[in-house]
Design a protein around this motif. Sequence first.
Motif, mmCIF file in Angstrom:
data_model
loop_
_atom_site.group_PDB
_atom_site.id
_atom_site.type_symbol
_atom_site.label_atom_id
_atom_site.label_comp_id
_atom_site.label_asym_id
_atom_site.label_seq_id
_atom_site.Cartn_x
_atom_site.Cartn_y
_atom_site.Cartn_z
ATOM 1 N N TYR A 139 0.885 -1.099 0.004
ATOM 2 C CA TYR A 139 -0.223 -0.106 0.240
ATOM 3 C C TYR A 139 0.696 1.158 0.053
ATOM 4 N N GLU A 140 0.271 2.513 -0.646
ATOM 5 C CA GLU A 140 1.095 3.609 -0.614
ATOM 6 C C GLU A 140 -0.081 4.666 -0.058
ATOM 7 N N TYR A 141 0.658 5.919 0.515
ATOM 8 C CA TYR A 141 -0.311 6.739 1.190
ATOM 9 C C TYR A 141 -0.274 7.924 0.006
ATOM 10 N N ASP A 142 -1.657 8.345 0.048
ATOM 11 C CA ASP A 142 -2.023 9.033 -1.030
ATOM 12 C C ASP A 142 -2.263 10.425 -0.367
ATOM 13 N N GLY A 143 -1.104 11.269 -0.505
ATOM 14 C CA GLY A 143 -1.217 12.462 0.328
ATOM 15 C C GLY A 143 -1.623 13.808 -0.474
ATOM 16 N N ILE A 144 -2.245 13.425 -1.495
ATOM 17 C CA ILE A 144 -3.022 14.512 -2.288
ATOM 18 C C ILE A 144 -4.515 14.490 -2.216
#
Length: 292
Positions: free
Chosen positions: A207-212
Amino acid sequence: MDMLLSMTALAITTYSIILLHPSLRFGDTSVNGIEQAEWESTNVLSGECNEDKRNLIWNRLPKCLPKNETIAIPFPPDPNVIQYFPNRIELPRCSGACYENGHLYQSCKANETVLQDVPVILETISGQSTVEVCSTVKLEVHVSCSCGCGDIECNELQEFNERSCSCICKNSSVRGQCMAQYNKIWDENSCTCRCRQDQWKKCNTGYEYDGIYTCQCLPGQVINRASLGLIVTLVVVVVVLFVCVVALGFMYKKERNKNMEHRIQCSQSKGYSLSQLREEEKGLADDAPNDQ
């Protein structure tokens, strides 16, 4: 009626989120390094800004004059120096905000500067011990100041605003939509709406963090150093195999041509023609299965 119930539910949800996240309330400070404050209503009827009030606000800004500021003294370039005293000193500098006629909110910049010798004590290595050496360092002192913007460069997403003496985003209309979201903050440098720092979280593998957009962990393909090294290794192996195949093909063709030239020379020495040689090779090829 349904719309009224929906708006009521939205209001209750928003209020609950604010209660559960104290850092989102007005009045808290040091959120992402930006001071927060409780603003009075911006309704035009609540307090019209007349000339007297404007002058009072502008006059409260400090005068553009050299003021003592704490300056850090750079570390000496001598590798034998362990430490030095003092490492900070107060010197007159031009800084802060100011304004000129026309209500231009600008910056206080230096007009004239000089270099001043500042005495310091250096603790240096001498043989097997340390000694203190008295020395001086030249530091810049601001003699006079002026109110202006100075040299300010804006990026391609910004435009220069002379009134505020700053770079503002060209898509500033999006800023209001961004600030209306409780978990977002507006980035003045990249002119984008991103997740607040207190919303960031560590994601599990895969998983990757969606910071937008969502400020959540989303499924994504993570390429680590090990997999990247494996890909590079496979590419190198494929390239080496390709070069070997090409080299072997070239050698085979070269050897075949060499054998053909040798047979032609032999046939010519025996008085055979090229057509007779080919017929002989064909006959040998036809007799090969029968011999077996």
